[in-house]
Design an enzyme around this catalytic site. Structure first.
Site, PDB file in Angstrom:
ATOM      1  N   GLY A  48       0.614  -1.198   0.133  1.00 32.57           N
ATOM      2  CA  GLY A  48       0.012   0.014  -0.071  1.00 32.57           C
ATOM      3  C   GLY A  48       0.784   0.990   0.113  1.00 32.57           C
ATOM      4  O   GLY A  48       0.191   2.369  -1.194  1.00 32.57           O
ATOM      5  N   ASP A 107      -5.073   1.176  10.640  1.00 42.80           N
ATOM      6  CA  ASP A 107      -6.836   1.035  10.482  1.00 42.80           C
ATOM      7  C   ASP A 107      -6.969   0.610  11.881  1.00 42.80           C
ATOM      8  O   ASP A 107      -7.235   1.774  12.724  1.00 42.80           O
ATOM      9  CB  ASP A 107      -6.471  -0.034   9.796  1.00 42.80           C
ATOM     10  CG  ASP A 107      -8.244  -0.538   9.434  1.00 42.80           C
ATOM     11  OD1 ASP A 107      -9.157   0.381  10.258  1.00 42.80           O
ATOM     12  OD2 ASP A 107      -8.843  -1.194   8.943  1.00 42.80           O
ATOM     13  N   PHE A 156     -14.691   2.335   3.959  1.00 40.84           N
ATOM     14  CA  PHE A 156     -13.188   1.818   3.611  1.00 40.84           C
ATOM     15  C   PHE A 156     -13.035   2.547   2.406  1.00 40.84           C
ATOM     16  O   PHE A 156     -14.052   2.683   0.851  1.00 40.84           O
ATOM     17  CB  PHE A 156     -13.901   0.354   3.070  1.00 40.84           C
ATOM     18  CG  PHE A 156     -12.889  -0.767   2.344  1.00 40.84           C
ATOM     19  CD1 PHE A 156     -12.333  -0.554   1.103  1.00 40.84           C
ATOM     20  CD2 PHE A 156     -12.372  -1.746   3.151  1.00 40.84           C
ATOM     21  CE1 PHE A 156     -11.791  -0.836   1.000  1.00 40.84           C
ATOM     22  CE2 PHE A 156     -11.686  -2.239   3.042  1.00 40.84           C
ATOM     23  CZ  PHE A 156     -10.682  -2.552   1.515  1.00 40.84           C
ATOM     24  N   ARG A 169      -5.234   0.515  -6.305  1.00 40.14           N
ATOM     25  CA  ARG A 169      -4.423   0.863  -6.021  1.00 40.14           C
ATOM     26  C   ARG A 169      -3.931   1.644  -6.753  1.00 40.14           C
ATOM     27  O   ARG A 169      -3.152   2.957  -6.331  1.00 40.14           O
ATOM     28  CB  ARG A 169      -3.250  -0.422  -6.479  1.00 40.14           C
ATOM     29  CG  ARG A 169      -3.707  -1.407  -4.822  1.00 40.14           C
ATOM     30  CD  ARG A 169      -1.946  -1.956  -4.326  1.00 40.14           C
ATOM     31  NE  ARG A 169      -2.171  -3.694  -4.244  1.00 40.14           N
ATOM     32  CZ  ARG A 169      -2.552  -2.887  -2.982  1.00 40.14           C
ATOM     33  NH1 ARG A 169      -2.324  -2.242  -2.081  1.00 40.14           N
ATOM     34  NH2 ARG A 169      -2.303  -4.547  -1.767  1.00 40.14           N
TER      35      ARG A 169
HETATM   36  C1  PRP Z   1      -2.589  -2.103   5.130  1.00 42.19           C
HETATM   37  C2  PRP Z   1      -1.980  -0.913   5.319  1.00 42.19           C
HETATM   38  C3  PRP Z   1      -1.720  -1.732   7.181  1.00 42.19           C
HETATM   39  C4  PRP Z   1      -2.258  -2.360   7.329  1.00 42.19           C
HETATM   40  C5  PRP Z   1      -3.485  -1.483   8.580  1.00 42.19           C
HETATM   41  O1  PRP Z   1      -2.292  -3.791   4.509  1.00 42.19           O
HETATM   42  O2  PRP Z   1      -1.650  -0.805   4.307  1.00 42.19           O
HETATM   43  O3  PRP Z   1      -0.721  -2.035   6.370  1.00 42.19           O
HETATM   44  O4  PRP Z   1      -2.903  -2.816   6.378  1.00 42.19           O
HETATM   45  O5  PRP Z   1      -4.206  -2.416   8.990  1.00 42.19           O
HETATM   46  P1  PRP Z   1      -4.064  -2.489  10.435  1.00 42.19           P
HETATM   47  O6  PRP Z   1      -3.966  -0.519  11.401  1.00 42.19           O
HETATM   48  O7  PRP Z   1      -5.543  -2.510  10.501  1.00 42.19           O
HETATM   49  O8  PRP Z   1      -3.149  -2.997  10.637  1.00 42.19           O
HETATM   50  P2  PRP Z   1      -2.685  -4.752   4.159  1.00 42.19           P
HETATM   51  O9  PRP Z   1      -2.785  -5.767   5.187  1.00 42.19           O
HETATM   52  O10 PRP Z   1      -4.063  -4.061   3.699  1.00 42.19           O
HETATM   53  O11 PRP Z   1      -1.592  -4.797   2.747  1.00 42.19           O
HETATM   54  P3  PRP Z   1      -1.247  -3.870   1.679  1.00 42.19           P
HETATM   55  O12 PRP Z   1      -0.759  -2.987   1.984  1.00 42.19           O
HETATM   56  O13 PRP Z   1      -0.882  -4.999   0.643  1.00 42.19           O
HETATM   57  O14 PRP Z   1      -2.328  -3.609   0.877  1.00 42.19           O
END
Ligand code: PRP
Length: 183
Positions: A48, A107, A156, A169
């Site tokens: 991300g 999040d 979301f 993305r």
């Molecule tokens: C997303 C984002 C953070 C995490 C945050 O990554 O990049 O790393 O979620 O969520 P949290 O605060 O609830 O732990 P994701 O696992 O979706 O992977 P990505 O970056 O590849 O989309």
């Protein structure tokens, strides 16, 4: 793609690409001040944070190196599971380095909480966090975040690196995903 290209998939645009660029420029200036004369290593969290890292670094004037980690929470969809695993570790030894972790979104904060304790155990000279977006629930897993682009509602969001099921993305703006897409 821009929000106009997929308007049927979005409830609304949360931040335009111009608003994102403006906020990143502000944070880059603060980072320049903080790390002037220091040897800085930026750690981006895949996937991300790719867009944030790319734009933040180009807006910065201080020298820095770049490395990446991939961390995944188990499961998929719109909820964080809280269980994380390292898919790709750093190539760099961060012992004694000034480290800035760059995230796209906090999040629940569980990912960052794990990441910070993992990185602290490697004894960097300093460890700070920058995230473009932060949701309210992040407060429950309090991690000291030095730079936050925008605090956002618990909805979301997609775009600018943020996905739903691997898509969106490459949306240049940040938008709220319409419920019909994920329900
Ligand atoms: C997303 C984002 C953070 C995490 C945050 O990554 O990049 O790393 O979620 O969520 P949290 O605060 O609830 O732990 P994701 O696992 O979706 O992977 P990505 O970056 O590849 O989309």
């Amino acid at each position: 793609m821009d929000a106009a290209d997929i308007s049927q998939d979005l409830t609304r645009v949360l931040f335009t690409k111009e608003q994102v660029a403006q906020r990143i420029a502000e944070i880059a200036a603060e980072i320049d001040e903080e790390y002037a004369g220091k040897d800085l290593l930026i750690i981006g969290v895949l996937n991300g944070a790719v867009m944030v890292v790319a734009d933040l670094l180009r807006a910065m004037k201080v020298h820095c190196e770049m490395d990446w980690m991939a961390i995944s929470s188990y499961g998929s969809g719109t909820q964080s599971s809280g269980v994380v695993r390292i898919l790709k570790d750093l190539n760099t030894d961060i012992h004694g380095r000034h480290v800035l972790v760059v995230e796209d979104i906090i999040d629940t904060g569980l990912t960052l909480s794990y990441l910070v304790s993992n990185l602290r155990s490697r004894e960097p000279a300093s460890l700070e966090i920058m995230t473009l977006l932060r949701k309210p629930e992040a407060a429950e897993n309090a991690v000291d975040v030095k730079w936050v682009g925008f605090d956002i509602p618990n909805e979301f969001v997609v775009g600018y690196g943020l996905d739903y099921a691997g898509r969106y993305r490459n949306l240049a703006d940040i938008g709220l995903l319409a419920p019909h897409v994920y329900s």
